[in-house]
Design a protein around this motif. Structure first.
Motif, PDB file in Angstrom:
ATOM      1  N   SER A  84      -7.640  -6.656  -1.467  1.00  0.00           N
ATOM      2  CA  SER A  84      -9.080  -6.807  -1.243  1.00  0.00           C
ATOM      3  C   SER A  84      -9.458  -8.274  -1.099  1.00  0.00           C
ATOM      4  N   CYS A  98      -6.332   3.620  -5.913  1.00  0.00           N
ATOM      5  CA  CYS A  98      -5.058   3.188  -6.496  1.00  0.00           C
ATOM      6  C   CYS A  98      -4.596   4.179  -7.563  1.00  0.00           C
ATOM      7  N   ALA A 115      -4.228  -3.387  -5.203  1.00  0.00           N
ATOM      8  CA  ALA A 115      -5.501  -3.179  -4.523  1.00  0.00           C
ATOM      9  C   ALA A 115      -6.389  -4.415  -4.615  1.00  0.00           C
ATOM     10  N   ASP A 119       0.850  -1.177   0.000  1.00  0.00           N
ATOM     11  CA  ASP A 119       0.000   0.000   0.000  1.00  0.00           C
ATOM     12  C   ASP A 119       0.895   1.240   0.000  1.00  0.00           C
ATOM     13  N   TYR A 125     -11.195   1.311  -1.803  1.00  0.00           N
ATOM     14  CA  TYR A 125      -9.744   1.485  -1.916  1.00  0.00           C
ATOM     15  C   TYR A 125      -9.453   2.424  -3.082  1.00  0.00           C
ATOM     16  N   TYR A 143     -16.034   7.275   0.332  1.00  0.00           N
ATOM     17  CA  TYR A 143     -15.486   6.304   1.293  1.00  0.00           C
ATOM     18  C   TYR A 143     -16.432   6.122   2.485  1.00  0.00           C
ATOM     19  N   ILE A 199      -5.265   2.405   2.676  1.00  0.00           N
ATOM     20  CA  ILE A 199      -6.288   2.184   1.640  1.00  0.00           C
ATOM     21  C   ILE A 199      -5.814   2.688   0.278  1.00  0.00           C
ATOM     22  N   ILE A 245     -12.813  -0.439  -5.904  1.00  0.00           N
ATOM     23  CA  ILE A 245     -11.490   0.154  -6.111  1.00  0.00           C
ATOM     24  C   ILE A 245     -11.638   1.298  -7.106  1.00  0.00           C
TER      25      ILE A 245
END
Length: 718
Positions: A696, A660, A692, A20, A658, A647, A684, A626
């Protein structure tokens, strides 16, 4: 086919932990070193000997390249090129002076002083600066607006007759042209050049510039019709002035001077035929034939011999004073009325010059300093304005001649200026009998290249329809408005197209290309598959205030999860559960007095209601969403708030979110916008979609007891 098979066999294998944002910072050892604004300012103003020398030499490039000038290799080519371009300056300078509404000799001044200044300060080796049709017509719109013919009408001998005081009018227009040129040069040097504001020209896209020059060419053609037909239409200014001028010209066609019209037609036909023959002979003759010079010589001789001015009423150039003029201070009182015009001249002149300069620099492998070009053009205009010159830029036709005849440096420009100096001192007065219709014809023929740019519409229709719309709208806006107002409106429209494109991006759900860490839109590929339980949302544009609401709507639509409705439904279920509990509690309380056992049983019923499965629960909800933020290059406060709400809302609905592909600036904006806290950390955030996805799936395996075996198999496959 072999190359395709070879590419398929190239191995690609990397084994690493899922990382992450915090993990990447630790592995890559993120640097927190930042230079303070105070240190940046101190470094910017620090002056040392080497730095002062470098700045001075960059400000006066002549001192850098002239001592190293390869005389043997370049001298002959620059000499021939300079003479050829200087010969072109004579007819073009006189012709474009008509566009600027000043006497022709001031076109020759504009072909002399600015060229010498650019020779000292310019960085392009191949462009030919001097008079230019678009700049001249913009100057003409200012001079005719501020000094119209109606202001110089004097009473005649008869009671109702008036006559035009041409001498006073021309003197005032020269003063106006010189002043607006001086102001545009100041804008280029101080406002744009010294503060390193050269990037402003990036707002002038190629389709916009080409359409603008085409529209300006139309303005030029219409402005010269009066010289071709020998008529005197009324001067119009403001929006739709071009349309009014055309209507006025059509109304005055009955007053056409036949002698002037014949001279125009014969000159146009002769110039077109001569240029075609010159193009055919170009392969055999290394030096281009000076068609325009030959034309004005023949026209001057014919006009003098046939006395066209007296016998046929053909308007001629008139008095051309020999020698040079002393510098004159600009009219300060006029500056306030021409600020907008001067700024438009500064931007357009620089945009055309730097565009052409970069083309030659790329072709001949050298660098053009965009900010130094601003300073060079600004000094050429501001100093030239003191000598009664009008604004200059560079000409494609002259630049092509300069290159084709062997010009390799700025020396060719200096030699062309010397040619003009000789003409001003000794030869200029010989062209006093030259008909103005001939100069108008030269302008028409020289504009044929710009008129061919209408072909851009067809090519842009095939390649980029948005650019085609920008081209067409720029043409329409510039034709309907004056060139200065048209430029501002065109730039505004061009910027709006960018804004609209960010408001209409392509939203898609990504899926995995089997056996890879590559994710593509599922609607574009047949073999791309979605990851069960995970929705990967992608937008092709950045996220900011103008498209934040559409981003959320598209997310709801693509994921099939309307969080607002879902939360509303959950609240209703929660209220229903509370009512059931309250009702059961009351019932239990009443019966507790009579039967204790029944009260216990009622309590068990309440517990059953509390933990029992809700038949209305939506079991199709994804476990994780995501958001691919790789196209997002900045986040404003609205964008940060939008991500925070996404979120929070999905989290309340039981869906983990999440992010990315976040760039460093995006992460910093999220930090400054208080996106992160004790509960929401950078864990996250992931560098790639695949990281991601793997995280997950691992998280789902740990938290979900149902189908965990299937999840583990899927995790191993991915």
């Amino acid at each position: 086919m072999k190359d395709k098979d070879l590419r398929k066999r190239v191995p690609y294998h990397i084994q690493r932990d899922v990382l992450d944002e915090l993990g990447v910072d630790q592995v890559a050892e993120k640097s927190d070193f930042k230079i303070s604004a105070k240190e940046k300012f101190r470094e910017a103003v620090r002056c040392t000997g080497p730095r002062f020398k470098s700045c001075f030499l960059s400000f006066v490039p002549l001192l850098t390249w002239l001592p190293r000038y390869p005389f043997r290799e370049n001298a002959i080519g620059d000499l021939i090129s300079g003479i050829s371009v200087g010969i072109m300056h004579l007819p073009q300078g006189m012709a474009y002076a008509l566009l600027a509404a000043v006497p022709p000799v001031f076109g020759l001044y504009s072909s002399f002083y600015p060229i010498l200044i650019y020779f000292i300060f310019g960085t392009s080796k191949h462009i030919s600066v001097g008079t230019y049709a678009v700049m001249s017509v913009m100057i003409g719109s200012v001079t005719e607006r501020l000094a119209p013919d109606s202001d110089f009408m004097i009473p005649g001998n008869d009671t109702n007759s008036t006559s035009l005081d041409i001498v006073s009018r021309d003197a005032e227009r020269v003063k106006i042209a010189a002043t607006v040129t001086f102001l545009s040069g100041i804008f280029q040097v101080l406002l744009l050049g010294l503060v390193r504001f050269g990037f402003v020209v990036t707002y002038l896209s190629e389709p916009l510039v080409r359409a603008y020059t085409t529209a300006a060419a139309i303005h030029v053609i219409v402005s010269q019709l009066k010289y071709s037909f020998g008529i005197n239409p009324q001067r119009y200014s403001g929006p739709l002035s071009l349309i009014y001028t055309i209507i006025e010209d059509c109304a005055l066609l009955g007053q056409t001077n036949i002698g002037t019209l014949v001279v125009s037609i014969v000159t146009i036909i002769g110039l077109v035929a001569a240029k075609e023959l010159s193009a055919l002979a170009a392969r055999k003759i290394p030096i281009p034939i000076p068609v325009e010079l030959i034309t004005i010589i023949i026209a001057t001789v014919v006009s003098w011999q046939m006395d066209l001015k007296t016998e046929y009423g053909v308007e001629v150039v008139g008095k051309i004073p020999s020698g040079l003029q002393a510098p004159v201070a600009p009219a300060v009182s006029l500056l306030g009325s021409m600020v907008g015009d001067a700024f438009a001249l500064a931007v357009v002149g620089y945009g055309i010059a730097i565009s052409l300069g970069r083309i030659f620099a790329l072709k001949y492998a050298y660098k053009v300093d965009s900010n130094q070009e601003l300073i060079a053009l600004g000094l050429s205009n501001s100093i030239g304005g003191l000598f009664n010159c009008f604004a200059i830029s560079c000409s494609m036709s002259r630049s092509m001649v300069q290159v084709s005849t062997g010009g390799k440096s700025q020396v060719a420009g200096a030699i062309s200026a010397l040619v003009i100096l000789v003409i001003l001192l000794k030869i200029g007065e010989l062209f006093e009998e030259l008909p103005k219709a001939v100069l108008a014809a030269i302008i028409y023929v020289n504009l044929q290249g710009m008129m061919k740019q209408f072909g851009d519409i067809r090519s842009l229709w095939r390649t980029n329809k948005v650019d085609m719309v920008v081209w067409v709208m720029t043409l329409i806006l510039t034709v309907l408005f004056n060139p200065d107002m048209g430029l501002a409106a065109s730039i505004a429209f061009s910027i709006l197209t960018v804004v609209f494109r960010t408001q209409l991006p392509k939203y898609s759900i990504l899926g995995q290309v089997p056996g890879t860490d590559i994710y593509k839109p599922v609607e574009d590929y047949n073999q791309v598959k979605e990851i069960p339980g995970i929705m990967i949302f992608h937008s092709s544009a950045t996220l900011y205030f103008a498209n934040a609401e559409m981003y959320i709507d598209a997310l709801y639509e693509k994921t099939g999860v309307d969080v607002a409705k879902l939360l509303s439904h959950k609240k209703k279920l929660e209220a229903k559960r509370l009512r059931k509990e309250k009702k059961a509690a009351k019932k239990a309380k009443k019966e507790a007095k009579k039967r204790a056992k029944e009260a216990v049983k009622a309590a068990e019923d309440v517990a059953a209601v509390e933990v029992g499965p809700d038949p209305d629960t939506d079991t199709t909800l994804p476990q994780a969403i995501i958001l691919d933020l790789s196209p997002v290059n900045f986040l404003d406060t609205v964008g940060v708030k939008t991500l925070r709400n996404i979120y929070k809302d999905y989290g309340e609905a039981g869906v983990q979110v999440y992010f990315c592909g976040c760039q460093r600036g995006v992460v910093e904006s999220m930090e400054k916008g208080d996106f992160f806290n004790e509960k929401v950390t950078k864990s996250i955030l992931f560098s790639s979609v695949h990281d991601a996805v793997l995280y997950s799936l691992h998280h789902m395996i740990k938290l979900i007891g149902i189908n965990s075996g299937e999840m583990e198999m899927l995790y191993c496959e991915i």
